[in-house]
Design a protein around this motif. Structure first.
Motif, PDB file in Angstrom:
ATOM      1  N   ASN A  11      52.881  37.065  40.435  1.00  0.00           N
ATOM      2  CA  ASN A  11      50.604  36.815  39.500  1.00  0.00           C
ATOM      3  C   ASN A  11      51.441  35.892  38.977  1.00  0.00           C
ATOM      4  O   ASN A  11      50.243  34.089  38.611  1.00  0.00           O
ATOM      5  N   LEU A  12      52.561  35.635  37.998  1.00  0.00           N
ATOM      6  CA  LEU A  12      52.753  34.235  37.634  1.00  0.00           C
ATOM      7  C   LEU A  12      52.862  33.211  38.543  1.00  0.00           C
ATOM      8  O   LEU A  12      52.597  31.998  38.003  1.00  0.00           O
ATOM      9  N   ARG A  15      49.739  31.646  39.477  1.00  0.00           N
ATOM     10  CA  ARG A  15      48.926  30.723  39.158  1.00  0.00           C
ATOM     11  C   ARG A  15      50.062  29.519  38.401  1.00  0.00           C
ATOM     12  O   ARG A  15      49.787  27.942  38.783  1.00  0.00           O
ATOM     13  N   TYR A  19      48.847  25.522  39.328  1.00  0.00           N
ATOM     14  CA  TYR A  19      48.690  24.354  38.311  1.00  0.00           C
ATOM     15  C   TYR A  19      49.387  22.984  38.906  1.00  0.00           C
ATOM     16  O   TYR A  19      49.035  21.848  39.308  1.00  0.00           O
ATOM     17  N   SER A  80      41.281  40.734  33.655  1.00  0.00           N
ATOM     18  CA  SER A  80      41.270  40.776  35.159  1.00  0.00           C
ATOM     19  C   SER A  80      41.455  41.663  36.233  1.00  0.00           C
ATOM     20  O   SER A  80      41.367  42.294  36.326  1.00  0.00           O
TER      21      SER A  80
ATOM     22  N   ASP B   8      50.846  30.260  28.610  1.00  0.00           N
ATOM     23  CA  ASP B   8      49.530  30.007  28.797  1.00  0.00           C
ATOM     24  C   ASP B   8      49.258  31.068  29.857  1.00  0.00           C
ATOM     25  O   ASP B   8      48.020  31.606  30.423  1.00  0.00           O
ATOM     26  N   TYR B   9      49.608  31.860  30.037  1.00  0.00           N
ATOM     27  CA  TYR B   9      49.472  33.090  30.890  1.00  0.00           C
ATOM     28  C   TYR B   9      49.640  34.187  30.671  1.00  0.00           C
ATOM     29  O   TYR B   9      48.664  35.997  30.877  1.00  0.00           O
ATOM     30  N   ASN B  10      49.382  34.386  29.162  1.00  0.00           N
ATOM     31  CA  ASN B  10      49.855  35.363  28.305  1.00  0.00           C
ATOM     32  C   ASN B  10      51.195  36.453  29.030  1.00  0.00           C
ATOM     33  O   ASN B  10      50.769  37.657  28.892  1.00  0.00           O
TER      34      ASN B  10
END
Lengths: 166, 42
Positions: A11-12, A15, A19, A80, B8-10
């Motif tokens: 998931n990280l 994301r 970006y 989410s 930014d993404y907690n």
């Protein structure tokens, strides 16, 4: 725990890659450098963990497990689509008690769910009491709407546990 | 405690979190992170 951790990393990465795809005029150099530094640090931490000797989960102090779990849970956003507990609940057809049982079983295996179990159980108990009061006023008749409302209110409670921690 | 925070993404990841993760998964995560790193550097 392992799958949850992998999903978190995936998931990280997704994301950050979103970006990274942005136009150079939109990207912030400080932010990009910060992501690079943090990812490098994370890779180092993983390499250190790979070297560590395995510690059986049953010797990890229970209090530590609860504190660590609290930190882990902060990372899940209830709004989410990937919210872990929402998916678990869907898999179990919305059965809160089954969710608790599964989390307990995972906790015994060292998945550190103690904190969330405690919170859900507390909220389930609070909601059951309020539903029982409503049932008394309905002459004790079981109502499908009440059962649905009960599950919805529990789900709201589960979400609120996370909402207030943010 | 050694940790990395992606505000930014907690997302917070501590060294402690990694202790209970299977070594095979750790290795997959490392490769996935390296892939992201190279895309960031492109």
């Amino acid at each position: 725990m392992s799958n949850r951790f992998y999903n978190k990393i995936e998931n990280l990465c997704q994301r950050i890659e979103l970006y990274a795809q942005k136009d150079i005029s939109v990207k912030n150099e400080v932010k990009t450098t910060s992501y690079i530094t943090k990812i490098n640090k994370l890779i180092n931490m993983i390499e250190n963990a790979e070297k560590d000797t395995y510690i059986p989960v049953d010797i990890i102090d229970v209090k530590d497990r609860i504190i660590n779990n609290y930190e882990n849970d902060k990372m899940y956003d209830p709004y989410s689509e990937n919210f872990y507990y929402k998916e678990k609940l869907k898999q179990l057809n919305g059965d809160i008690n089954k969710l608790i049982e599964q989390l307990k079983a995972e906790d015994e295996m060292g998945y550190r769910n103690a904190y969330i179990i405690q919170e859900i159980e507390r909220n389930v108990k609070d909601n059951k009491e309020s539903v029982e009061v409503v049932n008394i006023y309905n002459d004790g008749k079981k109502s499908e709407n009440l059962a649905i409302n009960y599950k919805l209110s529990i789900w709201e409670k589960i979400k609120s546990i996370f909402r207030f921690r943010k | 405690m050694d940790e990395v925070i992606f505000e930014d993404y907690n997302i917070i990841i501590t060294q402690e979190d990694l202790k209970t993760v299977d070594k095979k998964i750790l290795s997959q995560c490392k490769e996935r992170l390296k892939e992201t790193l190279s895309r960031l550097k492109d």
